[in-house]
Design a protein around this motif. Structure first.
Motif, mmCIF file in Angstrom:
data_model
loop_
_atom_site.group_PDB
_atom_site.id
_atom_site.type_symbol
_atom_site.label_atom_id
_atom_site.label_comp_id
_atom_site.label_asym_id
_atom_site.label_seq_id
_atom_site.Cartn_x
_atom_site.Cartn_y
_atom_site.Cartn_z
ATOM 1 N N ALA A 5 0.823 -1.203 0.000
ATOM 2 C CA ALA A 5 0.000 0.000 0.000
ATOM 3 C C ALA A 5 0.857 1.253 0.000
ATOM 4 O O ALA A 5 1.818 1.367 0.747
ATOM 5 N N GLY A 6 0.496 2.188 -0.848
ATOM 6 C CA GLY A 6 1.153 3.480 -0.862
ATOM 7 C C GLY A 6 2.436 3.557 -1.663
ATOM 8 O O GLY A 6 3.014 4.621 -1.787
ATOM 9 N N LEU A 7 2.926 2.459 -2.210
ATOM 10 C CA LEU A 7 4.163 2.507 -2.979
ATOM 11 C C LEU A 7 3.861 2.696 -4.450
ATOM 12 O O LEU A 7 2.914 2.130 -4.983
ATOM 13 N N SER A 8 4.658 3.472 -5.088
ATOM 14 C CA SER A 8 4.493 3.747 -6.507
ATOM 15 C C SER A 8 5.644 3.128 -7.279
ATOM 16 O O SER A 8 6.720 2.902 -6.741
ATOM 17 N N ASP A 9 5.431 2.868 -8.552
ATOM 18 C CA ASP A 9 6.486 2.297 -9.394
ATOM 19 C C ASP A 9 7.565 3.309 -9.746
ATOM 20 O O ASP A 9 8.630 2.941 -10.211
ATOM 21 N N GLN A 10 7.311 4.590 -9.524
ATOM 22 C CA GLN A 10 8.286 5.601 -9.902
ATOM 23 C C GLN A 10 9.432 5.723 -8.905
ATOM 24 O O GLN A 10 10.446 6.325 -9.201
ATOM 25 N N TYR A 11 9.300 5.172 -7.707
ATOM 26 C CA TYR A 11 10.341 5.249 -6.696
ATOM 27 C C TYR A 11 11.076 3.928 -6.585
ATOM 28 O O TYR A 11 10.470 2.866 -6.652
ATOM 29 N N ARG A 12 12.382 4.024 -6.382
ATOM 30 C CA ARG A 12 13.157 2.805 -6.145
ATOM 31 C C ARG A 12 12.812 2.226 -4.796
ATOM 32 O O ARG A 12 12.551 2.944 -3.847
ATOM 33 N N LEU A 44 38.440 3.155 3.729
ATOM 34 C CA LEU A 44 38.022 4.537 3.997
ATOM 35 C C LEU A 44 37.434 5.200 2.753
ATOM 36 O O LEU A 44 36.462 5.954 2.846
ATOM 37 N N LEU A 45 38.006 4.911 1.588
ATOM 38 C CA LEU A 45 37.444 5.451 0.349
ATOM 39 C C LEU A 45 36.042 4.893 0.100
ATOM 40 O O LEU A 45 35.135 5.631 -0.305
ATOM 41 N N LEU A 46 35.871 3.596 0.331
ATOM 42 C CA LEU A 46 34.562 2.976 0.164
ATOM 43 C C LEU A 46 33.551 3.582 1.127
ATOM 44 O O LEU A 46 32.428 3.922 0.733
ATOM 45 N N PHE A 47 33.937 3.746 2.378
ATOM 46 C CA PHE A 47 33.025 4.307 3.378
ATOM 47 C C PHE A 47 32.651 5.751 3.048
ATOM 48 O O PHE A 47 31.466 6.101 2.996
ATOM 49 N N CYS A 48 33.651 6.597 2.809
ATOM 50 C CA CYS A 48 33.379 8.024 2.556
ATOM 51 C C CYS A 48 32.600 8.222 1.260
ATOM 52 O O CYS A 48 31.676 9.041 1.193
ATOM 53 N N GLY A 49 32.960 7.478 0.231
ATOM 54 C CA GLY A 49 32.239 7.583 -1.038
ATOM 55 C C GLY A 49 30.795 7.125 -0.915
ATOM 56 O O GLY A 49 29.887 7.714 -1.504
ATOM 57 N N SER A 50 30.558 6.085 -0.136
ATOM 58 C CA SER A 50 29.196 5.576 0.039
ATOM 59 C C SER A 50 28.328 6.540 0.839
ATOM 60 O O SER A 50 27.167 6.756 0.499
ATOM 61 N N VAL A 51 28.890 7.109 1.886
ATOM 62 C CA VAL A 51 28.122 8.086 2.666
ATOM 63 C C VAL A 51 27.816 9.316 1.810
ATOM 64 O O VAL A 51 26.699 9.846 1.846
ATOM 65 N N THR A 52 28.766 9.719 1.005
ATOM 66 C CA THR A 52 28.537 10.850 0.109
ATOM 67 C C THR A 52 27.459 10.515 -0.918
ATOM 68 O O THR A 52 26.597 11.347 -1.213
ATOM 69 N N GLY A 53 27.484 9.304 -1.457
ATOM 70 C CA GLY A 53 26.439 8.872 -2.386
ATOM 71 C C GLY A 53 25.074 8.834 -1.731
ATOM 72 O O GLY A 53 24.060 9.188 -2.345
ATOM 73 N N MET A 54 25.027 8.409 -0.476
ATOM 74 C CA MET A 54 23.768 8.393 0.267
ATOM 75 C C MET A 54 23.223 9.805 0.460
ATOM 76 O O MET A 54 22.018 10.040 0.315
ATOM 77 N N LEU A 55 24.108 10.730 0.795
ATOM 78 C CA LEU A 55 23.694 12.119 0.971
ATOM 79 C C LEU A 55 23.135 12.698 -0.319
ATOM 80 O O LEU A 55 22.140 13.425 -0.320
ATOM 81 N N ARG A 56 23.776 12.372 -1.438
ATOM 82 C CA ARG A 56 23.314 12.871 -2.735
ATOM 83 C C ARG A 56 21.985 12.242 -3.123
ATOM 84 O O ARG A 56 21.090 12.917 -3.624
ATOM 85 N N GLU A 57 21.844 10.945 -2.886
ATOM 86 C CA GLU A 57 20.613 10.256 -3.247
ATOM 87 C C GLU A 57 19.419 10.771 -2.441
ATOM 88 O O GLU A 57 18.302 10.838 -2.948
ATOM 89 N N ALA A 58 19.654 11.145 -1.203
ATOM 90 C CA ALA A 58 18.585 11.662 -0.354
ATOM 91 C C ALA A 58 18.348 13.160 -0.576
ATOM 92 O O ALA A 58 17.524 13.761 0.107
ATOM 93 N N ASP A 59 19.071 13.759 -1.509
ATOM 94 C CA ASP A 59 18.964 15.185 -1.836
ATOM 95 C C ASP A 59 19.311 16.097 -0.679
ATOM 96 O O ASP A 59 18.781 17.198 -0.545
ATOM 97 N N TYR A 60 20.232 15.675 0.179
ATOM 98 C CA TYR A 60 20.740 16.554 1.224
ATOM 99 C C TYR A 60 21.813 17.486 0.682
ATOM 100 O O TYR A 60 22.084 18.524 1.269
ATOM 101 N N VAL A 61 22.451 17.084 -0.413
ATOM 102 C CA VAL A 61 23.482 17.902 -1.045
ATOM 103 C C VAL A 61 23.208 17.965 -2.546
ATOM 104 O O VAL A 61 22.568 17.083 -3.108
ATOM 105 N N GLU A 62 23.682 19.030 -3.179
ATOM 106 C CA GLU A 62 23.473 19.173 -4.624
ATOM 107 C C GLU A 62 24.445 18.319 -5.431
ATOM 108 O O GLU A 62 24.078 17.750 -6.441
ATOM 109 N N THR A 63 25.698 18.301 -5.006
ATOM 110 C CA THR A 63 26.709 17.501 -5.686
ATOM 111 C C THR A 63 27.457 16.668 -4.655
ATOM 112 O O THR A 63 27.360 16.923 -3.458
#
Length: 120
Positions: A5-12, A44-63
Motif C-alpha cells: 500500500a502506498g508505494l508507486s512504481d516511480q520510486y526505487r 576509507l574510500l569505500l566508506f566516505c564515497g558511500s556516505v557521500t552517495g547516500m547524501l546525494r541520493e537523499a537530496d541533502y546535497v546538490e553535488t
C-alpha cells in the motif's frame, strides 16, 4: 487490496549505499588496526564515497564533491593526530592522510571539471 500500500512504481525500493557503508567500515578498521596501508585506504574510500552517495541520493546535497572535501578535511585532521603525536601509529596516520588526499583531489577535480547539472 495491494500488499504494498502506498508505494508507486516511480520510486526505487532500495538503495545500494547501506551495503557499501557496512562493508567500508570493517574493511577500513581492519586495515587501520593491522597496519595494512592499501586495505585501510580502500576501506576509507569505500566508506566516505558511500556516505557521500547516500547524501546525494537523499537530496541533502546538490553535488557529491563538497561532502568529499569535508571528509578529506576530517581525515586529514585525524590522520595528522595519529601520525604526528604517537610514534607507534605513524603508518596508520599516513594511510588516513593518504585517503584524505585522494578525497581532496577527487573533490577539487570534480568541483572544477565536472559540469553543473541544469535544473529540470
Amino acid at each position: 487490496m495491494s500488499d504494498q500500500a502506498g508505494l508507486s512504481d516511480q520510486y526505487r525500493m532500495a538503495s545500494p549505499w547501506p551495503l557499501f557503508v557496512a562493508l567500508g567500515i570493517p574493511i577500513a578498521e581492519l586495515g587501520i588496526l593491522f597496519g595494512v596501508f592499501v586495505v585501510a585506504v580502500g576501506g576509507l574510500l569505500l566508506f566516505c564515497g558511500s556516505v557521500t552517495g547516500m547524501l546525494r541520493e537523499a537530496d541533502y546535497v546538490e553535488t557529491v564533491w563538497r561532502p568529499l572535501l569535508v571528509f578529506a578535511v576530517f581525515l586529514f585532521a585525524i590522520g595528522s593526530v595519529l601520525a604526528f603525536t604517537e610514534v607507534s601509529l605513524v603508518a596508520r596516520g599516513y594511510a588516513i592522510i593518504t585517503t584524505g588526499a585522494v578525497l581532496a583531489a577527487a573533490g577539487i577535480g570534480g568541483e572544477l571539471f565536472v559540469p553543473k547539472r541544469e535544473p529540470v
